[in-house]
Design a protein around this motif. Structure first.
Motif, PDB file in Angstrom:
ATOM      1  N   PHE A   1       0.813  -1.099   0.129  1.00  0.00           N
ATOM      2  CA  PHE A   1       0.118   0.098  -0.100  1.00  0.00           C
ATOM      3  C   PHE A   1       0.872   1.329  -0.055  1.00  0.00           C
ATOM      4  CE2 PHE A   1      -2.716   3.190   2.301  1.00  0.00           C
ATOM      5  CZ  PHE A   1      -3.630   3.169   1.518  1.00  0.00           C
ATOM      6  N   SER A   2       1.872   1.405   0.845  1.00  0.00           N
ATOM      7  CA  SER A   2       2.749   2.326   0.804  1.00  0.00           C
ATOM      8  C   SER A   2       3.341   2.617  -0.523  1.00  0.00           C
ATOM      9  CB  SER A   2       3.915   2.182   1.956  1.00  0.00           C
ATOM     10  OG  SER A   2       4.855   3.195   2.013  1.00  0.00           O
ATOM     11  N   ASP A   3       3.857   1.586  -1.034  1.00  0.00           N
ATOM     12  CA  ASP A   3       4.789   1.936  -2.221  1.00  0.00           C
ATOM     13  C   ASP A   3       3.566   2.324  -3.216  1.00  0.00           C
ATOM     14  OD1 ASP A   3       6.872   1.009  -1.467  1.00  0.00           O
ATOM     15  OD2 ASP A   3       6.683  -1.170  -2.093  1.00  0.00           O
ATOM     16  N   LEU A   4       2.407   1.745  -3.501  1.00  0.00           N
ATOM     17  CA  LEU A   4       1.320   1.994  -4.349  1.00  0.00           C
ATOM     18  C   LEU A   4       0.969   3.604  -4.123  1.00  0.00           C
ATOM     19  CD1 LEU A   4      -0.503   0.781  -6.442  1.00  0.00           C
ATOM     20  CD2 LEU A   4      -2.137   0.423  -4.690  1.00  0.00           C
ATOM     21  N   VAL A   5       0.839   3.909  -2.913  1.00  0.00           N
ATOM     22  CA  VAL A   5       0.214   5.436  -2.835  1.00  0.00           C
ATOM     23  C   VAL A   5       1.360   6.405  -2.655  1.00  0.00           C
ATOM     24  CG1 VAL A   5      -1.929   4.684  -1.899  1.00  0.00           C
ATOM     25  CG2 VAL A   5      -0.128   5.234  -0.090  1.00  0.00           C
ATOM     26  N   GLY A   6       2.375   6.051  -2.474  1.00  0.00           N
ATOM     27  CA  GLY A   6       3.810   6.755  -2.358  1.00  0.00           C
ATOM     28  C   GLY A   6       3.870   7.696  -0.885  1.00  0.00           C
ATOM     29  N   LEU A   7       3.360   6.876  -0.118  1.00  0.00           N
ATOM     30  CA  LEU A   7       3.700   7.573   1.327  1.00  0.00           C
ATOM     31  C   LEU A   7       4.182   6.454   2.114  1.00  0.00           C
ATOM     32  CD1 LEU A   7       0.036   9.149   1.991  1.00  0.00           C
ATOM     33  CD2 LEU A   7       2.120  10.339   1.412  1.00  0.00           C
ATOM     34  N   SER A   8       5.071   7.045   3.024  1.00  0.00           N
ATOM     35  CA  SER A   8       5.932   5.999   3.924  1.00  0.00           C
ATOM     36  C   SER A   8       4.925   5.409   5.043  1.00  0.00           C
ATOM     37  CB  SER A   8       7.057   6.912   4.786  1.00  0.00           C
ATOM     38  OG  SER A   8       6.273   7.857   5.625  1.00  0.00           O
ATOM     39  N   SER A   9       5.517   4.165   5.506  1.00  0.00           N
ATOM     40  CA  SER A   9       4.543   3.637   6.457  1.00  0.00           C
ATOM     41  C   SER A   9       4.456   4.647   7.603  1.00  0.00           C
ATOM     42  CB  SER A   9       5.283   2.140   6.821  1.00  0.00           C
ATOM     43  OG  SER A   9       6.612   2.324   7.271  1.00  0.00           O
ATOM     44  N   TYR A  10       5.309   5.295   8.078  1.00  0.00           N
ATOM     45  CA  TYR A  10       5.372   6.218   8.985  1.00  0.00           C
ATOM     46  C   TYR A  10       4.239   7.132   8.979  1.00  0.00           C
ATOM     47  CZ  TYR A  10       6.679  10.163  12.123  1.00  0.00           C
ATOM     48  OH  TYR A  10       6.218  11.080  13.216  1.00  0.00           O
ATOM     49  N   THR A  11       4.339   7.807   7.746  1.00  0.00           N
ATOM     50  CA  THR A  11       3.057   8.526   7.344  1.00  0.00           C
ATOM     51  C   THR A  11       1.654   8.106   7.385  1.00  0.00           C
ATOM     52  OG1 THR A  11       4.500  10.246   5.878  1.00  0.00           O
ATOM     53  CG2 THR A  11       2.198  10.251   5.803  1.00  0.00           C
ATOM     54  N   LEU A  12       1.640   6.608   7.006  1.00  0.00           N
ATOM     55  CA  LEU A  12       0.308   6.134   7.081  1.00  0.00           C
ATOM     56  C   LEU A  12       0.052   5.788   8.271  1.00  0.00           C
ATOM     57  CD1 LEU A  12       0.867   3.590   4.189  1.00  0.00           C
ATOM     58  CD2 LEU A  12      -0.652   5.488   3.988  1.00  0.00           C
ATOM     59  N   ARG A  13       0.943   5.423   9.404  1.00  0.00           N
ATOM     60  CA  ARG A  13       0.704   5.052  10.876  1.00  0.00           C
ATOM     61  C   ARG A  13       0.289   6.583  11.529  1.00  0.00           C
ATOM     62  NH1 ARG A  13       4.758   1.459  10.244  1.00  0.00           N
ATOM     63  NH2 ARG A  13       6.241   2.960  10.848  1.00  0.00           N
ATOM     64  N   TYR A  14       0.760   7.612  11.038  1.00  0.00           N
ATOM     65  CA  TYR A  14       0.578   8.972  11.619  1.00  0.00           C
ATOM     66  C   TYR A  14      -0.915   9.341  11.200  1.00  0.00           C
ATOM     67  CZ  TYR A  14       0.528  13.980  12.338  1.00  0.00           C
ATOM     68  OH  TYR A  14       0.361  15.196  12.810  1.00  0.00           O
ATOM     69  N   TYR A  15      -1.162   9.125   9.932  1.00  0.00           N
ATOM     70  CA  TYR A  15      -2.427   9.591   9.415  1.00  0.00           C
ATOM     71  C   TYR A  15      -3.560   8.780  10.144  1.00  0.00           C
ATOM     72  CZ  TYR A  15      -1.067  12.317   5.479  1.00  0.00           C
ATOM     73  OH  TYR A  15      -0.501  13.401   4.737  1.00  0.00           O
TER      74      TYR A  15
END
Length: 118
Positions: free
Chosen positions: A6-20
């Motif tokens: 998912f991170s690779d697909l949307v271009g956001l780091s896993s850190y950013t995704l966890r923050y969101y």
């Protein structure tokens, strides 16, 4: 899909995704039996919308407000629309300002090309 894909697909780091997720922008992420996050196509669409809002200058606090209204449901449709319309106007103003800056740069570049600036 898992977080890495998912991170690779949307271009956001896993850190950013966890923050969101922590700040409430990703409230509906499913978890598998091992407790790992599992993202859906709907999550892709939502993250892409969040990215678009961010890329057009909407502050994260406003995006959070939109997300909260979205979670409440259909009765907030008018409020969400108003929030997006307000953002649209700010974006139009920003674009106009950038066009004015570009025009000023073009004038200066033309002066250099004409040899009128030493």
């Amino acid at each position: 899909m898992n977080m890495k894909k998912f991170s690779d697909l949307v271009g956001l780091s896993s850190y950013t995704l966890r923050y969101y997720e922590k700040i409430g922008l990703l409230k509906h992420v499913q978890r598998n039996s091992s407790g790992h996050r599992v993202y859906s196509n709907r999550d892709i669409d939502w993250i892409n919308f969040i990215k678009r809002l961010k890329d057009t200058g909407m502050p994260l606090e406003e995006i959070q407000k939109y997300a909260s209204l979205r979670d409440i449901g259909a009765q907030t449709r008018a409020d969400r629309q108003a929030l997006l319309e307000k953002h649209r106007e700010k974006l139009k103003q920003h674009i106009q300002q950038q066009v004015e800056h570009l025009d000023a740069l073009e004038v200066k570049i033309d002066l250099y090309k004409s040899g009128k600036v030493s």
